[in-house]
Design a protein around this motif. Structure first.
Motif, PDB file in Angstrom:
ATOM      1  N   PHE A 136       0.834  -1.198   0.000  1.00 31.88           N
ATOM      2  CA  PHE A 136       0.000   0.000   0.000  1.00 31.88           C
ATOM      3  C   PHE A 136       0.869   1.249   0.000  1.00 31.88           C
ATOM      4  O   PHE A 136       0.659   2.173  -0.798  1.00 31.88           O
ATOM      5  CB  PHE A 136      -0.928  -0.006   1.216  1.00 31.88           C
ATOM      6  N   LYS A 137       1.852   1.277   0.858  1.00 31.15           N
ATOM      7  CA  LYS A 137       2.707   2.460   0.948  1.00 31.15           C
ATOM      8  C   LYS A 137       3.488   2.673  -0.345  1.00 31.15           C
ATOM      9  O   LYS A 137       3.774   3.824  -0.735  1.00 31.15           O
ATOM     10  CB  LYS A 137       3.664   2.327   2.127  1.00 31.15           C
ATOM     11  N   TRP A 141      -1.368  -1.185  -5.501  1.00 27.37           N
ATOM     12  CA  TRP A 141      -2.726  -1.357  -4.984  1.00 27.37           C
ATOM     13  C   TRP A 141      -3.249  -2.784  -5.133  1.00 27.37           C
ATOM     14  O   TRP A 141      -3.874  -3.320  -4.203  1.00 27.37           O
ATOM     15  CB  TRP A 141      -3.680  -0.379  -5.665  1.00 27.37           C
ATOM     16  N   ALA A 144      -1.524  -5.061  -2.691  1.00 29.62           N
ATOM     17  CA  ALA A 144      -1.959  -4.734  -1.327  1.00 29.62           C
ATOM     18  C   ALA A 144      -3.328  -5.338  -1.050  1.00 29.62           C
ATOM     19  O   ALA A 144      -3.558  -5.950   0.008  1.00 29.62           O
ATOM     20  CB  ALA A 144      -1.993  -3.223  -1.137  1.00 29.62           C
ATOM     21  N   ASP A 145      -4.242  -5.187  -2.002  1.00 28.90           N
ATOM     22  CA  ASP A 145      -5.594  -5.713  -1.811  1.00 28.90           C
ATOM     23  C   ASP A 145      -5.584  -7.232  -1.666  1.00 28.90           C
ATOM     24  O   ASP A 145      -6.325  -7.790  -0.845  1.00 28.90           O
ATOM     25  CB  ASP A 145      -6.485  -5.305  -2.985  1.00 28.90           C
ATOM     26  N   ARG A 165      -8.834  -2.601   3.048  1.00 32.04           N
ATOM     27  CA  ARG A 165      -9.208  -2.676   1.629  1.00 32.04           C
ATOM     28  C   ARG A 165      -9.952  -1.406   1.212  1.00 32.04           C
ATOM     29  O   ARG A 165      -9.770  -0.908   0.081  1.00 32.04           O
ATOM     30  CB  ARG A 165     -10.076  -3.900   1.377  1.00 32.04           C
ATOM     31  N   THR A 168      -7.461   1.256   0.623  1.00 33.48           N
ATOM     32  CA  THR A 168      -6.726   0.973  -0.610  1.00 33.48           C
ATOM     33  C   THR A 168      -7.515   1.463  -1.822  1.00 33.48           C
ATOM     34  O   THR A 168      -6.951   2.043  -2.761  1.00 33.48           O
ATOM     35  CB  THR A 168      -6.442  -0.534  -0.729  1.00 33.48           C
ATOM     36  N   ASN A 286      -3.226   7.528   2.959  1.00 35.72           N
ATOM     37  CA  ASN A 286      -2.150   7.000   3.799  1.00 35.72           C
ATOM     38  C   ASN A 286      -2.429   7.280   5.280  1.00 35.72           C
ATOM     39  O   ASN A 286      -2.266   6.402   6.133  1.00 35.72           O
ATOM     40  CB  ASN A 286      -0.813   7.624   3.401  1.00 35.72           C
ATOM     41  N   MET A 289      -5.198   4.957   6.428  1.00 35.20           N
ATOM     42  CA  MET A 289      -4.717   3.599   6.712  1.00 35.20           C
ATOM     43  C   MET A 289      -3.983   3.579   8.049  1.00 35.20           C
ATOM     44  O   MET A 289      -4.144   2.645   8.851  1.00 35.20           O
ATOM     45  CB  MET A 289      -3.794   3.129   5.590  1.00 35.20           C
TER      46      MET A 289
END
Length: 620
Positions: A136-137, A141, A144-145, A165, A168, A286, A289
């Motif tokens: 994610f960072k 995407w 990350a998901d 999620r 994201t 960000n 999250m």
């Protein structure tokens, strides 16, 4: 154990030693020595023989159980250097590396474990969560998901996965899809708070102000005391140019919240008096999250789930290294695990220009005191009091430290300075008079102590600590016996499971010669606080008076095993040798007179006698 802690479970290390090879079992001699090293705080020898594999594993596990993650890291690294493909070792090492904030090392281990588990049908929730945060960072995407979906196991995992999620998707400006992922109706009641909060944050960023406000309103109606959500709602209203609503929200929170106004709320109140600008609390995906892992991590640690809570907080700090709330919550973790030096170091990472600065200095001083660096703590707080001459908190902290150190004359000075800063005493100020009053009592200035305790009681008539202290003191001095008994009975009604208060009631009956009632209450007090020498001594006296002399001697002997104060121990030893002054056969009236004439008992400094700690907790 709290709801979140129960739901988090122990799944992160559920697999057993069946993955450790059978050959390791023969190495128990080395294991014992390594566990001893872990207990002493030593680290493994880099030149240790290969036979120390099991020893290093067990020592690491032992260090982890002691919340000494830094030592655990060293032992797990040593074990992995011998058996680098062992799944149990990789998992445990990953958890400790992440707990320490060693993100690079944690990332390598997470990738290694995820690769090993691929195709087996098994997943490790925490490694997938961490890899999701890393992707994610980095703006990956899709990856990350996939990681967040794979971490969707157990109630905490399901909630975290859904929120992660959603953020994201929001990072890709897909607000509609993000809000669809956060399905409040499918969640348990305890999880709905977090869902609605993050729906409001995402809707705000996505420009869906009406939906954001509806969620904020529902959250605030349910709970207007939590600072973080109150700040988010206030900033939403101000950012929407509704300053009247913003001020009303903040006022309601400050009126209904804790006795001490949160420093961020005070800073926002001053900001609202101006013309802005008024940013949202969360302005980027960000930060959103990071808010997920901060909020859940802080909640888990506050309910006792320190290990998993610390992992979540480290994830929040990976995303946002200077996040002051997450840093403060992590410092609270170190305080809970009694790593006060680490707590101070973590507080030092918070930027000094934050409105939290004064609260942080107070927490640092408290930790310095717990490290027996009293002079450093005193200097830090004195400097803070000079910088903020109208702030009562550093003086209160100084008074509390001196009182805990039995430097009562010093505590009286600090509490007196604090009281001069209270122009119009209110109910919430009772603790200042109470604390000074108990300090006066300790230096045998009872007339002054009595005035302060009565003033504290006037401010807060239903405060059990005041009722108990004043009532006990009167009875122990053979003064105002009926009034004292009435105060203690009220205290017991308010806190029936507090052993110290129940002891006071039993001792009140003893002083009035009601020995059977005294035994009943004092037995209950010892059940509640079996570790207290004074309570055991009191019970022994009452048992002697009703003729249960063998049991009395047992309680006196038990009292001596609990390390009483020297002068109390001397009295108890004399009773063991000689019994009380008269046998039980004396007339009742004479026994009552003897009980009243006995030497007043020194009070024991207990948690009961301390007013509530001014602990800094930024979320609750």
């Amino acid at each position: 154990m709290g709801t979140l802690q129960r739901l988090a479970g122990q799944g992160l290390a559920a697999r057993t030693l069946r993955h450790v090879t059978g050959a390791l079992i023969m190495l128990t001699g080395v294991a014992v020595s390594d566990v001893a090293l872990a207990t002493s705080g030593a680290t493994p020898d880099a030149k240790a023989p290969e036979a120390s594999l099991l020893g290093s594993y067990l020592a690491g596990r032992h260090a982890r159980g002691l919340n000494d993650s830094a030592i655990a890291v060293e032992y797990y690294r040593a074990a992995l250097s011998i058996d680098p493909n062992n799944e149990v070792l990789i998992e445990q090492a990953f958890l400790m590396e992440l707990t320490e904030g060693n993100y690079d090392a944690a990332g390598k281990l997470a990738t290694q474990l995820t690769t090993k588990l691929a195709g087996t049908g098994n997943q490790n929730r925490m490694t997938r969560m961490f890899l999701g945060v890393v992707d994610f960072k980095a703006g990956r995407w899709v990856q990350a998901d996939e990681h967040f979906k794979a971490a969707n196991s157990g109630p905490i995992g399901e909630l975290t996965s859904a929120l992660a999620r959603a953020w994201t998707l929001q990072a890709q400006s897909q607000s509609d899809e993000a809000l669809q992922v956060i399905d409040v109706q499918r969640q348990a009641e305890w999880a709905q708070f977090y869902m609605r909060y993050h729906r409001a944050l995402i809707a705000d960023i996505g420009g869906r102000r009406a939906e954001a406000r509806a969620n904020y309103e529902r959250i605030f109606k349910t709970d207007n005391r939590t600072p973080r959500t109150a700040l988010a709602y206030t900033q939403h209203a101000a950012n929407s140019s509704d300053l009247k609503l913003a001020r009303a929200i903040l006022k309601e929170h400050m009126d209904k919240g804790a006795a001490e106004v949160h420093p961020m709320a005070s800073a926002l109140q001053q900001q609202l008096a101006g013309n802005g600008p008024f940013p949202l609390l969360i302005e980027t995906a960000n930060d959103g999250m990071a808010e997920v892992f901060y909020g859940l991590g802080e909640a888990l640690t506050s309910e006792g789930g320190v290990s998993i809570g610390a992992l979540y907080l480290q994830l929040a700090l990976y995303l946002k290294p200077d996040f002051p709330f997450a840093l403060a919550a992590l410092a609270n973790v170190y305080e809970t695990t009694k790593h006060h030096d680490l707590a101070i170091a973590t507080y030092n990472r918070i930027k000094p220009e934050t409105p939290l600065a004064a609260s942080i200095d107070i927490r640092k001083a408290i930790n310095l005191n717990l490290l027996d660096r009293v002079d450093d703590a005193q200097k830090l707080l004195e400097d803070l009091a000079k910088r903020l001459p109208s702030d009562i908190r550093p003086l209160d902290a100084l008074g509390s430290i001196m009182r805990a150190r039995k430097r009562y004359d010093d505590s009286i000075v600090y509490y007196s300075r604090a009281i001069t800063l209270i122009p119009k005493p209110e109910k919430r100020h009772w603790s200042y008079w109470y604390s000074r009053g108990t300090s006066y009592e300790r230096v045998k200035k009872w007339p002054l102590a009595e005035v302060d305790l009565q003033r504290a009681l006037q401010l807060s008539p239903d405060q059990p600590m005041i009722l108990n202290y004043l009532g006990y003191s009167w009875i122990d001095q053979n003064k105002n016996l009926k009034q004292g008994l009435a105060l203690i009975e009220k205290a017991v009604a308010l806190k029936p499971d507090d052993g110290y208060i129940v002891d006071s009631l039993g001792w009140a009956h003893y002083k009035q010669g009601n020995f059977k009632d005294a035994v009943r209450f004092l037995e209950r007090a010892v059940e509640l606080r079996p570790e207290d020498p004074v309570l055991n001594d009191h019970l022994g006296d009452a048992l002697w008076r009703v003729g249960r002399e063998r049991e009395a001697r047992f309680q006196w002997d038990q009292s001596l095993t609990l390390k009483p104060e020297p002068e109390d121990a001397a009295r108890t030893k004399q009773k063991l040798d000689q019994g009380l002054a008269e046998k039980r056969a004396v007339p009742v009236q004479k026994a009552k007179q003897q009980a009243k004439a006995e030497t007043p008992r020194k009070r024991v400094q207990t948690k009961l006698e301390q007013p509530p700690a001014k602990s800094f907790n930024p979320f609750n």
